[in-house]
Design an enzyme around this catalytic site. Sequence first.
Site, short mmCIF file in Angstrom:
data_model
loop_
_atom_site.label_atom_id
_atom_site.label_comp_id
_atom_site.label_asym_id
_atom_site.label_seq_id
_atom_site.Cartn_x
_atom_site.Cartn_y
_atom_site.Cartn_z
N VAL A 1 -2.60 -33.09 26.44
CA VAL A 1 -2.38 -32.91 25.00
C VAL A 1 -1.01 -32.26 24.78
CG1 VAL A 1 -3.13 -31.65 22.95
CG2 VAL A 1 -4.84 -32.67 24.48
N HIS B 1 -12.11 -21.43 25.74
CA HIS B 1 -11.56 -22.33 26.76
C HIS B 1 -10.91 -23.57 26.16
CE1 HIS B 1 -13.28 -19.78 29.74
NE2 HIS B 1 -14.42 -19.84 29.11
N ARG C 1 -3.92 -36.81 34.43
CA ARG C 1 -3.68 -37.56 33.18
C ARG C 1 -2.48 -36.93 32.47
NH1 ARG C 1 -7.27 -33.51 32.08
NH2 ARG C 1 -6.78 -32.27 30.24
N LYS D 1 -14.21 -29.57 41.71
CA LYS D 1 -13.39 -28.37 41.85
C LYS D 1 -13.46 -27.82 43.29
CE LYS D 1 -12.65 -27.68 37.27
NZ LYS D 1 -12.92 -29.08 36.87
N LYS E 1 -18.51 -20.47 39.15
CA LYS E 1 -18.05 -21.66 38.42
C LYS E 1 -18.83 -22.90 38.86
CE LYS E 1 -13.21 -20.17 37.91
NZ LYS E 1 -11.80 -20.54 38.17
N GLY F 1 -14.65 -24.15 31.22
CA GLY F 1 -15.28 -22.83 31.36
C GLY F 1 -16.79 -22.86 31.21
#
Length: 447
Positions: free
Chosen positions: A295, A235, A292, A116, A158, A165
């Site tokens: 969902v 999350h 990717r 990140k 984070k 999360g």
Amino acid sequence: MIRKILIANRGEIARRIIRTCQRLGIQTVAVYSDADESALHVREADVAVRIGPPPVAQSYLQIQKLVEAALETGADAVHPGYGLLSENAEFARACTKAGLVFIGPDSSAIEAMGSKTQARKLMKAAGVPTVPGSDGAIPDVVAAVEFAHKIGYPVMLKASHGGGGIGMQVVDNDADLEKAFTSGQARAKAYFGNGEMFMEKRIVAPRHVEIQVLFDQHGHGVYLWERECSIQRRHQKVIEEAPSPFLDDTLRQAMGEAALLAARSIDYSNAGTVEFLVDANRNFYFLEMNTRLQVEHPVTEMITGVDLVELQIQIANGAVLPFRQEEIARQGHAIECRIYAEDPEKMLPSPGTISSMSLPQGEGVRNDVGAESNTVVTPFYDPMIGKLIVHGASRSQAIEKMKAALQQYEVSGIKTNIPLLHDIVSAKAFADGDTTTNFIDKLKGRV
Ligand code: MV4
């Protein structure tokens, strides 16, 4: 030309990929663990290969076994689906090294977005709006306090290699910072094997709005509008929709172009999603990029009329994108509900045997399910048993369709989250489009 694809996944996404392959006349190879021996995706593929016992670490995450299964069955490509190894650069490299086409981006793009902090640096350099925060990991508590004073409380701590999360904490003052920092480091180390932490200014009650991008291998890229995914619990996304009730065309275009900039900056190819936080003043900030298919991709397919898996395969075949930005439709409104095998009161997975399952039907109703009557929902895998997606000419029509479809959705033998889903789509706040990230807490009176 790709003629046979091994699907390195299971459940509803494996079936979804098989469905497109069958329509395109592409042979399919399914893989399965002992727990999935009689699963639908195994029965629907042309060939099925056992890859091991139920635990994912001994089956669906076994890179060498998957590559061997592809080579032994004469597959020339691998589709990773989502989750599992779909964002694993080592898997992408292993496929390529074995002469298999990995249906997704280059491993270098997967790696670029894997951290990140590195992703934030790349995005900032590319001119993509990022949340004000640290350029890289925060080494210790002293540095954390200094940085919090620089950007001002409240801040968000984070994990650099985190997700979902985990390890993330809101910190409002110096007194809470030290404990939050050390506990966040410990959790990140335990969950991700990397305790690096970074800090951002906290965006209060943001929306999670993500942009679907599609790049061919010749530098052409388009965005296929946005998906609103703010209704989450712990999350975990619960309901997604396209388009977002919060965006107007100006913001939509600005976010779409920022998403293209983000993808282009890492020489992206194939399908990807750039996630943003959007605040009440319509400022948007890069959150992360998912390398990717996601969902929730069906809501994008329902408003644009495209088949994203078909486009992924065409791109992997070296094709040029078949449309320009101005040719991409955005018709009507689509909503997706994730159907989880869970006890809604305890908010815990509820494994067991589905004694019967009856799905809603109708115009504009789509069921992407991995389970059927007599399926055993095991604790080995994600408790999501399927997705219910509806499309309507307007958001209000899509909401009415979803309410009716959820009432027709029957699953016996296990508990599901269908009652919670019905409460959400029936709520006035949902109809009003007041879908910020604390929606469920507000609905349940927890805030
Ligand atoms: C944030 C945030 C507020 N400010 N970052 C990141 C991981 C994702 N699952 C949740 N994340 C958040 N990052 C800053 N600087 C609030 C959240 C957040 C959230 C974001 C989108 C959708 C649902 C959410 C639920 C809780 C927290």
